[in-house]
Motif scaffolding. Structure first.
Motif, PDB file in Angstrom:
ATOM      1  N   VAL A  13    -115.909 -27.018  52.110  1.00 57.15           N
ATOM      2  CA  VAL A  13    -115.583 -28.504  51.757  1.00 57.15           C
ATOM      3  C   VAL A  13    -117.222 -29.025  51.375  1.00 57.15           C
ATOM      4  O   VAL A  13    -118.070 -28.518  52.053  1.00 57.15           O
ATOM      5  N   ALA A  51    -124.048 -30.754  72.418  1.00 53.95           N
ATOM      6  CA  ALA A  51    -124.362 -29.237  73.060  1.00 53.95           C
ATOM      7  C   ALA A  51    -124.930 -29.261  74.364  1.00 53.95           C
ATOM      8  O   ALA A  51    -124.916 -28.403  74.990  1.00 53.95           O
ATOM      9  N   SER A  59    -112.751 -22.826  61.431  1.00 57.39           N
ATOM     10  CA  SER A  59    -113.124 -22.517  60.062  1.00 57.39           C
ATOM     11  C   SER A  59    -112.460 -21.140  59.611  1.00 57.39           C
ATOM     12  O   SER A  59    -112.343 -20.372  60.606  1.00 57.39           O
ATOM     13  N   TYR A  79    -117.417 -31.498  65.450  1.00 52.71           N
ATOM     14  CA  TYR A  79    -119.030 -31.209  65.503  1.00 52.71           C
ATOM     15  C   TYR A  79    -119.038 -29.600  65.125  1.00 52.71           C
ATOM     16  O   TYR A  79    -118.086 -29.071  65.646  1.00 52.71           O
ATOM     17  N   GLY A  80    -120.088 -29.057  64.708  1.00 54.28           N
ATOM     18  CA  GLY A  80    -120.669 -28.033  64.266  1.00 54.28           C
ATOM     19  C   GLY A  80    -122.023 -27.993  63.548  1.00 54.28           C
ATOM     20  O   GLY A  80    -122.418 -28.955  63.453  1.00 54.28           O
ATOM     21  N   THR A 130    -119.842 -38.195  63.259  1.00 52.30           N
ATOM     22  CA  THR A 130    -120.435 -38.505  61.885  1.00 52.30           C
ATOM     23  C   THR A 130    -120.458 -37.524  60.976  1.00 52.30           C
ATOM     24  O   THR A 130    -120.950 -37.403  60.019  1.00 52.30           O
ATOM     25  N   ILE A 164    -116.373 -34.552  57.348  1.00 51.44           N
ATOM     26  CA  ILE A 164    -114.770 -34.399  57.471  1.00 51.44           C
ATOM     27  C   ILE A 164    -114.383 -35.403  58.498  1.00 51.44           C
ATOM     28  O   ILE A 164    -113.518 -36.055  58.143  1.00 51.44           O
TER      29      ILE A 164
HETATM   30  N1  LIG Z   1    -118.114 -28.002  55.457  1.00 49.48           N
HETATM   31  C1  LIG Z   1    -117.292 -27.043  55.185  1.00 49.48           C
HETATM   32  O1  LIG Z   1    -117.438 -26.300  54.279  1.00 49.48           O
HETATM   33  C2  LIG Z   1    -116.470 -26.579  56.544  1.00 49.48           C
HETATM   34  C3  LIG Z   1    -115.818 -25.380  56.506  1.00 49.48           C
HETATM   35  C4  LIG Z   1    -115.149 -24.998  57.619  1.00 49.48           C
HETATM   36  C5  LIG Z   1    -115.164 -25.531  58.806  1.00 49.48           C
HETATM   37  N2  LIG Z   1    -116.255 -26.794  58.722  1.00 49.48           N
HETATM   38  C6  LIG Z   1    -116.452 -27.454  60.212  1.00 49.48           C
HETATM   39  O2  LIG Z   1    -115.869 -28.779  60.149  1.00 49.48           O
HETATM   40  C7  LIG Z   1    -116.605 -29.403  61.068  1.00 49.48           C
HETATM   41  C8  LIG Z   1    -117.271 -30.555  60.423  1.00 49.48           C
HETATM   42  O3  LIG Z   1    -118.313 -30.233  59.535  1.00 49.48           O
HETATM   43  P1  LIG Z   1    -118.934 -30.809  57.994  1.00 49.48           P
HETATM   44  O4  LIG Z   1    -118.098 -30.201  56.956  1.00 49.48           O
HETATM   45  O5  LIG Z   1    -118.178 -32.454  58.201  1.00 49.48           O
HETATM   46  O6  LIG Z   1    -120.178 -31.052  58.181  1.00 49.48           O
HETATM   47  P2  LIG Z   1    -121.518 -32.046  58.719  1.00 49.48           P
HETATM   48  O7  LIG Z   1    -120.911 -33.329  58.143  1.00 49.48           O
HETATM   49  O8  LIG Z   1    -122.865 -31.369  58.416  1.00 49.48           O
HETATM   50  O9  LIG Z   1    -120.609 -32.318  60.150  1.00 49.48           O
HETATM   51  C9  LIG Z   1    -121.402 -31.524  61.371  1.00 49.48           C
HETATM   52  C10 LIG Z   1    -121.498 -32.857  62.305  1.00 49.48           C
HETATM   53  O10 LIG Z   1    -121.692 -32.128  63.587  1.00 49.48           O
HETATM   54  C11 LIG Z   1    -122.670 -32.766  64.431  1.00 49.48           C
HETATM   55  N3  LIG Z   1    -123.316 -32.161  65.495  1.00 49.48           N
HETATM   56  C12 LIG Z   1    -123.906 -30.858  65.057  1.00 49.48           C
HETATM   57  N4  LIG Z   1    -124.616 -30.661  66.497  1.00 49.48           N
HETATM   58  C13 LIG Z   1    -124.274 -31.520  67.258  1.00 49.48           C
HETATM   59  C14 LIG Z   1    -124.602 -31.939  68.707  1.00 49.48           C
HETATM   60  N5  LIG Z   1    -125.311 -31.364  69.387  1.00 49.48           N
HETATM   61  N6  LIG Z   1    -123.953 -32.843  69.307  1.00 49.48           N
HETATM   62  C15 LIG Z   1    -123.373 -33.950  68.377  1.00 49.48           C
HETATM   63  N7  LIG Z   1    -123.026 -33.746  67.266  1.00 49.48           N
HETATM   64  C16 LIG Z   1    -123.656 -32.483  66.554  1.00 49.48           C
HETATM   65  C17 LIG Z   1    -123.535 -33.325  63.460  1.00 49.48           C
HETATM   66  O11 LIG Z   1    -124.301 -34.481  63.812  1.00 49.48           O
HETATM   67  P3  LIG Z   1    -125.452 -35.139  63.256  1.00 49.48           P
HETATM   68  O12 LIG Z   1    -125.264 -36.226  62.178  1.00 49.48           O
HETATM   69  O13 LIG Z   1    -126.112 -35.987  64.447  1.00 49.48           O
HETATM   70  O14 LIG Z   1    -126.410 -33.918  63.036  1.00 49.48           O
HETATM   71  C18 LIG Z   1    -122.766 -33.736  62.282  1.00 49.48           C
HETATM   72  O15 LIG Z   1    -122.018 -35.052  62.214  1.00 49.48           O
HETATM   73  C19 LIG Z   1    -117.959 -28.429  61.694  1.00 49.48           C
HETATM   74  O16 LIG Z   1    -117.147 -27.929  62.873  1.00 49.48           O
HETATM   75  C20 LIG Z   1    -118.005 -27.384  60.432  1.00 49.48           C
HETATM   76  O17 LIG Z   1    -118.259 -26.293  61.266  1.00 49.48           O
HETATM   77  C21 LIG Z   1    -116.766 -27.267  57.872  1.00 49.48           C
END
Ligand SMILES: NC(=O)c1ccc[n+]([C@@H]2O[C@H](COP(=O)([O-])OP(=O)(O)OC[C@H]3O[C@@H](n4cnc5c(N)ncnc54)[C@H](OP(=O)(O)O)[C@@H]3O)[C@@H](O)[C@H]2O)c1
Length: 262
Positions: A200, A77, A154, A103-104, A26, A29
């Motif tokens: 992003v 987690a 990241s 996830y993160g 979900t 990205i």
């Molecule tokens: N956005 C940025 O600027 C950026 C930059 C570099 C790297 N990243 C990395 O890219 C990845 C995707 O992030 P995103 O930007 O797409 O952000 P996002 O939409 O906030 O996605 C984070 C996802 O991680 C899931 N998650 C968190 N804890 C979890 C758990 N315990 N079990 C299962 N799922 C869990 C969340 O699920 P829920 O919906 O259930 O909360 C959510 O779907 C992450 O690893 C993030 O660190 C993001």
């Protein structure tokens, strides 16, 4: 856990990829990546916390052309649950060839400076649980001598910054883990891709000032899908400019860097 499918898979490109597991389906990205994979007719297994969001995503991806979409609700987690996730994969999605870990979490850095509990939670979600889960899939792919593991870390993991070093250190540790895993799995022909996005526009960053200037998740997803299909490069910076930005950042002397307030 549910399964739904369209008619037999139509993807016939030269890509070695057919069946993809997305851990953290979900994420903003990951959703864009899955939409692009669905249009190419791949089989998908989505793992994420919310059953409702998984069900909605399943319908969306089938409507976009995915050959098959399975869902598996799980809190990733919780390391003690990883065994049952893998058991589900073995029973219902055998022969998978690609794993994308997406996830993160990014807590407010100030909160993890004042709470060890939040600090440990951040390290667990972004590094400890992620490396534990990938270890399970790595053993299976290594034994089968095929496949690809890709994980989103990241650019924040390339250098520890005052404002973001807890999240950054977890992502940096994951990048290092993937580097070692890549070397370990190389003799077995299993590819490991480290994905390092710059900022992003997703839910993770929507509270950050100037977030509207961040990269479009659809463009980042395009780079990721391209890398998954080619099983290359080893380390993907996306958008590409971040490779050059981080190379410059890494060359700033520590005596200067420690004075920078970002
Ligand atoms: N956005 C940025 O600027 C950026 C930059 C570099 C790297 N990243 C990395 O890219 C990845 C995707 O992030 P995103 O930007 O797409 O952000 P996002 O939409 O906030 O996605 C984070 C996802 O991680 C899931 N998650 C968190 N804890 C979890 C758990 N315990 N079990 C299962 N799922 C869990 C969340 O699920 P829920 O919906 O259930 O909360 C959510 O779907 C992450 O690893 C993030 O660190 C993001």
């Amino acid at each position: 856990m549910t399964s739904a499918s369209n008619s037999p898979s139509s993807n016939s490109s030269s890509s070695p990829m057919r069946k993809i597991i997305v851990l953290g389906a979900t994420s903003g990205i990951a959703v864009e990546v899955q939409r692009q994979l669905a249009r190419r007719g791949y089989d998908l297994l989505l793992v994420a916390r919310s059953p409702e969001r998984l069900a909605a995503l399943q319908s969306d991806l089938l409507a976009r052309g995915a050959a098959q979409v399975l869902t598996c609700p799980a809190d990733l987690a919780r390391i003690e649950k990883h065994g049952s996730i893998f058991e589900f994969v073995r029973r219902s999605f055998a022969g998978y060839d690609t794993v994308l870990l997406a996830y993160g979490s990014m807590h407010n850095q100030k909160d993890s400076e004042s709470s060890v509990e939040i600090l440990l939670d951040e390290l667990n979600i972004n590094f400890v649980s992620a490396s534990a889960l990938l270890t399970v899939f790595a053993a299976d792919l290594e034994e089968r001598r095929t496949g690809c593991i890709a994980a989103i870390t990241s650019v924040a993991g390339d250098r520890g910054r005052r404002s973001n070093y807890v999240y950054g250190s977890a992502k940096g540790a994951l990048s290092l883990f993937l580097q070692g895993l890549r070397s370990r799995l190389h003799p077995a022909g299993v590819k490991v891709i480290t994905i390092k996005p710059g900022p992003v526009q997703t839910a993770m960053t929507d509270h950050v000032p100037n977030a509207s200037r961040f990269a479009d998740p659809e463009l980042v997803a395009r780079d990721i899908v391209h890398a998954l299909e080619r099983r290359s490069p080893d380390v993907l910076y996306t958008p590409k400019i971040w490779r050059f930005i981080m190379s410059a950042v890494e060359h700033i002397p520590e005596t200067v860097f420690k004075r920078l307030s970002f």
